[in-house]
Every structure is written in structure tokens, then in C-alpha cells.
Design a protein around this motif. Sequence first.
Motif, PDB file in Angstrom:
ATOM      1  N   ALA A   1       0.827  -1.215   0.000  1.00  0.00           N
ATOM      2  CA  ALA A   1       0.000   0.000   0.000  1.00  0.00           C
ATOM      3  C   ALA A   1       0.860   1.263   0.000  1.00  0.00           C
ATOM      4  O   ALA A   1       0.437   2.306  -0.474  1.00  0.00           O
ATOM      5  N   ASP A   2       2.087   1.168   0.545  1.00  0.00           N
ATOM      6  CA  ASP A   2       2.915   2.370   0.655  1.00  0.00           C
ATOM      7  C   ASP A   2       4.389   1.991   0.478  1.00  0.00           C
ATOM      8  O   ASP A   2       5.062   1.599   1.433  1.00  0.00           O
ATOM      9  N   SER A   3       4.887   2.149  -0.750  1.00  0.00           N
ATOM     10  CA  SER A   3       6.252   1.673  -1.028  1.00  0.00           C
ATOM     11  C   SER A   3       7.302   2.547  -0.331  1.00  0.00           C
ATOM     12  O   SER A   3       8.475   2.162  -0.264  1.00  0.00           O
ATOM     13  N   SER A   4       6.900   3.703   0.215  1.00  0.00           N
ATOM     14  CA  SER A   4       7.910   4.503   0.920  1.00  0.00           C
ATOM     15  C   SER A   4       8.336   3.820   2.235  1.00  0.00           C
ATOM     16  O   SER A   4       9.297   4.235   2.876  1.00  0.00           O
ATOM     17  N   LEU A   5       7.623   2.753   2.625  1.00  0.00           N
ATOM     18  CA  LEU A   5       8.009   2.028   3.846  1.00  0.00           C
ATOM     19  C   LEU A   5       9.112   0.994   3.583  1.00  0.00           C
ATOM     20  O   LEU A   5       9.643   0.397   4.520  1.00  0.00           O
ATOM     21  N   VAL A   6       9.434   0.802   2.301  1.00  0.00           N
ATOM     22  CA  VAL A   6      10.391  -0.274   1.984  1.00  0.00           C
ATOM     23  C   VAL A   6      11.745  -0.050   2.650  1.00  0.00           C
ATOM     24  O   VAL A   6      12.376  -0.987   3.144  1.00  0.00           O
TER      25      VAL A   6
ATOM     26  N   ASP B   1       8.360  -5.206  12.260  1.00  0.00           N
ATOM     27  CA  ASP B   1       7.483  -4.037  12.361  1.00  0.00           C
ATOM     28  C   ASP B   1       8.002  -2.994  11.375  1.00  0.00           C
ATOM     29  O   ASP B   1       8.973  -2.287  11.662  1.00  0.00           O
ATOM     30  N   VAL B   2       7.344  -2.902  10.221  1.00  0.00           N
ATOM     31  CA  VAL B   2       7.890  -2.031   9.168  1.00  0.00           C
ATOM     32  C   VAL B   2       7.811  -0.549   9.519  1.00  0.00           C
ATOM     33  O   VAL B   2       8.414   0.275   8.836  1.00  0.00           O
ATOM     34  N   VAL B   3       7.084  -0.214  10.595  1.00  0.00           N
ATOM     35  CA  VAL B   3       7.085   1.196  11.016  1.00  0.00           C
ATOM     36  C   VAL B   3       7.837   1.385  12.349  1.00  0.00           C
ATOM     37  O   VAL B   3       7.697   2.428  12.993  1.00  0.00           O
ATOM     38  N   ARG B   4       8.666   0.439  12.707  1.00  0.00           N
ATOM     39  CA  ARG B   4       9.454   0.588  13.947  1.00  0.00           C
ATOM     40  C   ARG B   4      10.304   1.855  13.815  1.00  0.00           C
ATOM     41  O   ARG B   4      10.992   2.030  12.813  1.00  0.00           O
ATOM     42  N   ASP B   5      10.272   2.720  14.846  1.00  0.00           N
ATOM     43  CA  ASP B   5      10.909   4.025  14.614  1.00  0.00           C
ATOM     44  C   ASP B   5      12.428   4.010  14.776  1.00  0.00           C
ATOM     45  O   ASP B   5      13.098   4.916  14.286  1.00  0.00           O
ATOM     46  N   ASN B   6      12.987   2.994  15.440  1.00  0.00           N
ATOM     47  CA  ASN B   6      14.450   3.002  15.575  1.00  0.00           C
ATOM     48  C   ASN B   6      15.111   1.833  14.829  1.00  0.00           C
ATOM     49  O   ASN B   6      16.223   1.423  15.164  1.00  0.00           O
TER      50      ASN B   6
ATOM     51  N   ARG C   1      11.865  -3.204  -3.222  1.00  0.00           N
ATOM     52  CA  ARG C   1      10.840  -2.377  -3.862  1.00  0.00           C
ATOM     53  C   ARG C   1      10.268  -3.091  -5.095  1.00  0.00           C
ATOM     54  O   ARG C   1       9.056  -3.179  -5.278  1.00  0.00           O
ATOM     55  N   VAL C   2      11.153  -3.664  -5.898  1.00  0.00           N
ATOM     56  CA  VAL C   2      10.706  -4.344  -7.118  1.00  0.00           C
ATOM     57  C   VAL C   2       9.953  -5.640  -6.757  1.00  0.00           C
ATOM     58  O   VAL C   2       8.910  -5.944  -7.349  1.00  0.00           O
ATOM     59  N   LEU C   3      10.459  -6.371  -5.794  1.00  0.00           N
ATOM     60  CA  LEU C   3       9.799  -7.631  -5.399  1.00  0.00           C
ATOM     61  C   LEU C   3       8.396  -7.349  -4.842  1.00  0.00           C
ATOM     62  O   LEU C   3       7.427  -8.033  -5.187  1.00  0.00           O
ATOM     63  N   VAL C   4       8.283  -6.333  -3.991  1.00  0.00           N
ATOM     64  CA  VAL C   4       6.971  -6.000  -3.406  1.00  0.00           C
ATOM     65  C   VAL C   4       6.001  -5.575  -4.507  1.00  0.00           C
ATOM     66  O   VAL C   4       4.820  -5.932  -4.494  1.00  0.00           O
ATOM     67  N   GLU C   5       6.521  -4.827  -5.465  1.00  0.00           N
ATOM     68  CA  GLU C   5       5.653  -4.346  -6.551  1.00  0.00           C
ATOM     69  C   GLU C   5       5.173  -5.505  -7.433  1.00  0.00           C
ATOM     70  O   GLU C   5       4.008  -5.546  -7.834  1.00  0.00           O
ATOM     71  N   ARG C   6       6.029  -6.483  -7.689  1.00  0.00           N
ATOM     72  CA  ARG C   6       5.682  -7.487  -8.704  1.00  0.00           C
ATOM     73  C   ARG C   6       5.168  -8.820  -8.163  1.00  0.00           C
ATOM     74  O   ARG C   6       4.523  -9.564  -8.894  1.00  0.00           O
ATOM     75  N   LEU C   7       5.478  -9.164  -6.918  1.00  0.00           N
ATOM     76  CA  LEU C   7       5.058 -10.483  -6.429  1.00  0.00           C
ATOM     77  C   LEU C   7       3.763 -10.385  -5.618  1.00  0.00           C
ATOM     78  O   LEU C   7       3.555  -9.437  -4.862  1.00  0.00           O
ATOM     79  N   GLU C   8       2.919 -11.408  -5.819  1.00  0.00           N
ATOM     80  CA  GLU C   8       1.657 -11.483  -5.062  1.00  0.00           C
ATOM     81  C   GLU C   8       1.427 -12.914  -4.609  1.00  0.00           C
ATOM     82  O   GLU C   8       2.021 -13.835  -5.170  1.00  0.00           O
ATOM     83  N   ASP C   9       0.506 -13.079  -3.655  1.00  0.00           N
ATOM     84  CA  ASP C   9       0.128 -14.417  -3.166  1.00  0.00           C
ATOM     85  C   ASP C   9       1.362 -15.261  -2.835  1.00  0.00           C
ATOM     86  O   ASP C   9       1.488 -16.410  -3.274  1.00  0.00           O
ATOM     87  N   LEU C  10       2.241 -14.678  -2.063  1.00  0.00           N
ATOM     88  CA  LEU C  10       3.484 -15.375  -1.700  1.00  0.00           C
ATOM     89  C   LEU C  10       3.205 -16.562  -0.781  1.00  0.00           C
ATOM     90  O   LEU C  10       2.444 -16.430   0.187  1.00  0.00           O
ATOM     91  N   GLU C  11       3.831 -17.680  -1.083  1.00  0.00           N
ATOM     92  CA  GLU C  11       3.706 -18.859  -0.205  1.00  0.00           C
ATOM     93  C   GLU C  11       5.034 -19.585  -0.165  1.00  0.00           C
ATOM     94  O   GLU C  11       5.774 -19.578  -1.155  1.00  0.00           O
ATOM     95  N   LEU C  12       5.270 -20.256   0.940  1.00  0.00           N
ATOM     96  CA  LEU C  12       6.459 -21.100   1.051  1.00  0.00           C
ATOM     97  C   LEU C  12       6.237 -22.359   0.214  1.00  0.00           C
ATOM     98  O   LEU C  12       5.158 -22.954   0.263  1.00  0.00           O
ATOM     99  N   GLY C  13       7.255 -22.770  -0.539  1.00  0.00           N
ATOM    100  CA  GLY C  13       7.116 -23.962  -1.372  1.00  0.00           C
ATOM    101  C   GLY C  13       7.619 -25.223  -0.693  1.00  0.00           C
ATOM    102  O   GLY C  13       7.869 -26.227  -1.368  1.00  0.00           O
TER     103      GLY C  13
END
Length: 423
Positions: free
Chosen positions: A281-286, A345-350, A379-391
Motif C-alpha cells: 500500500a505504501d512503497s515509501s516504507l520499503v 514491524d515495518v514502522v518501527r521508529d528506531n 521495492r521491485v519484489l513487493v511491486e511485482r510479487l503477489e500471493d506469496l507462499e512457502l514452497g
Amino acid sequence: MSVQDLLSQPLEATTPISPEVLADPHPFNARLRREAPVYRCPHSGIVFVSDYDTVRTVAKDHQTFSNRFGQAMRGAGEVDPRILEAQNEGYPPVDTMLTQDPPLHRRYRGMVNQAFTARRVATLEPYIESLCHDLIDGFASAGACEFVDAFAERVPMTVIANQLGVPLSDYDLFKAWSDAFVAQLSRMASPDEELAAVKLIVEFQKYFAGKLEERRREPTDDILSDIVHARFEDQRPLDVPEMLSILQQLLVAGNETTTHCLSEGMLLLVENPDQFALLKADSSLVENFTEEVLRLASPTANMWRVTTQDTRLGELQLPAGTMVQLRYASANRDEHVYPTPDVLDVVRDNARTNLAFGYGVHMCIGASLARKELNVAFRVLVERLEDLELGCARADLHYAPNVLLRGMSRLPLRCRVRARSAA
Ligand code: HEM
């Protein structure tokens, strides 16, 4: 015995570098931080440092805690005569950046510093981005991959080969040599594995000695040429063993660690779909996600120091010559610095205060490059991959035991891949 079993035994029942602990270090590290953040192992005499503040204090004090641990890392005591014979075919090891102290350390580091400044690294962004897209295209139609081989190893290895100025057609050789250095570093190799590693390392030395000679005759715009033409203050050039030692560090320190971060980052995304959704939803968090991956993965999990003089650390008196292990992976999960330390926690402040790149004069020379590769790749992986699962089953993920580095050797994934955007 599993780590869970070990946790109910006295601390002395094992050592912090036993294969069981190396395979699953975090519960044991938490116990060390709680019970003995500066702990002398009665079996080996090694002192293990596991809390954030003390790890930082030691890493900062390079006068008392020296990086001249090269000999210890190469192994002490009886050496198999077959290994000695194989070693004699190559160039002798010398201590340059990682295993050297100031002032010499600073001089060696100065020889390659320019290649890794944030400004120089920024120019690589389009190249790294296009490489990441190409690698994803390679498994897009299958909707599945073994991520370590298909992506995580290829990004750092391709980038460093490009920067060094060596042909990518030799990729398989670089990979074999990098693995050989890691096997030697692991201190877990059998004599036969060690011998095979030494033979590969000699092959690496001969290959690069040849390339360096080519650059001496005909300079080009790459790190190999920079190294050949670099001069100390007294105008002395580096000799071949010194140059090989620097190249070896760039090859190993740069590849294995970044690979481990990429694969651990993907596993974290699989296991934390809510956090994956936040990034989508917000790639600036990458960028903050990258810092959390560095913190949680800590691929340089542990690093050595050796005391130069008698000193006090925590509750312990350490005589000169004591081997000390800094547990960066443990410091990065210190609950006094990072509440809920095991949680992504992708918004962890420290998150960026993590010690994954070390601290003090030896702080990673490749930190800007590694951060750039990780930020662009995620950034590229988040943009292009969906429905990620362990194989595969979670229990089938394997972390090769290594006293210093940590990361998984395979990561089968299933996913849906979006087409590359036209931009
Ligand atoms: C995620 C990736 C990486 C991690 C986690 C990492 C981690 C570290 C750490 C913890 C140290 C300090 C060791 C100490 O305390 O003695 C270090 C040093 C070093 N790293 Fe990295 N590193 C990474 C990527 C790279 C890259 C991309 C390169 C270069 C291509 C590189 C080259 C080096 C070198 C040469 C040193 C020794 C520096 C010195 O002693 O002055 N590393 N790294």
C-alpha cells in the motif's frame, strides 16, 4: 539435543558456538542477554558479548579489542599436511581491512573506499533495478522458484562482478570461490571439505592475480584497476597478496551477507502478510523494512575481537589475548532497545539503529551498496510479487552452521508475478 532442551540445562551445558545453537540462535541469545550478557564459556575460554550497549562499546574500542584475529580465523593447531601443500601452491594470507587494526587498517580501507561512497553507489540504481526485473522475469511464468538461486545470490554477485570489472560468464566460478571462503570461515568443515576449499581459494588467487596483471598493463574503469594503481602515502603500491586479501573480502563479505538478507526478507514477507500488505500500500516504507530485515536477519551474526591488554568488561576481568565474540544478531534483538524484538514491524521508529553492519572503524565498507541493493530489490519484489507462499515445510528450511555468518541455503517459494510496468 535441541535448543529448547538446552534452555532447561545450565548455561555451561553447551557453548554459544555449538551446532545446535548456531542452527537456532535466538532463544539462546535471549537467555545470554538475560543471564550473562558478558559470558566466559568454560569450555573454550571465549568471552561472548550479547547485549546492544556492550557490543557497541567493544566495537568502538579498537585499541583494547583488536581485529587482528586473522590467524585464529584461519585455524590454529595441527594442520593437515595435504592442506598445507595445497596452500603452498597459492599466495600467503595477509591481514588487510577486516583483520587489521589502525593505522594500517585505515590505509588499506582508503584504497577501496571511493568505490563504495553513497554518491558512487547512487549511480548504480538503474542497473540494479533492471537486473532485479530480469531475474523476476526468469521465474514469472513458472510462478515458483528456489529464491536463493534464482534471485538472492544473483543480485549481489552480479553487481560486485560488474564493479570489479570481471566477466559475468565466470559467475559459476565466483560462486564456487565465495562458497569456499565461507566454508573456511565456518570452522565447521571436515578436513576433506577444507582441502577442497583451499584448492578453490588457490584457483581464485590465480584467476585474480592474472586479472590484476591485465589491469596493470591496461587500466580500465573498475575496482580492479583502482586497486592496482592505488598507492600508500610513501607511493608503495599494494603487493599481490594484499590485493588478493582485499578482493577476497569484497567477494565474500559482500555476497553472502546480502544474499542472506534478501532471502530472510522474503521469508519475513511470507510469514507476515499484514506487513507485506502495508508495503504494497505504501512503497515509501520499503527502506524501513530493509532496516528491519537487516536487524532480524543480521547475516554477520557474530564477529571476533581479541584483547590487546588486560581489561574489565561487564562483571569479568579479561586478560590480554582473550578471544571475544561480538553477537551482532543478539544485540539487534535486545529487548531494551527494540520492544517485541522478534517481531517484524515495518514502522518501527528506531529500526535503523541496528548493528547489522557493525560499529566503529570496521563498520561495513559496503553498507551503502548493500542498502541500495536491498532497497531496490525489495521495492521491485513487493511491486511485482503477489500471493506469496512457502514452497516447502517451514521445518525444511536449512541454515548452514557457521560461527560467523547466518542464512538459509534454499528458499522454495510460490507466487504470482505481475508484469513489469511500462515505465
Ligand atoms: C547486508 C549486507 C552486509 C552486511 C550485513 C555486512 C556486515 C558487515 C559487518 C557487521 C562488518 C563489520 C565487521 C566487524 O565488526 O569487524 C562488515 C565489514 C565489512 N564489510 Fe560488510 N556487510 C554487508 C555487505 C557488504 C558489501 C556489499 C561489501 C562490499 C562489496 C562488504 C564488505 C565489507 C568489508 C570489506 C568489511 C571490512 C571493513 C573493515 O574492516 O574496515 N560488506 N560488514
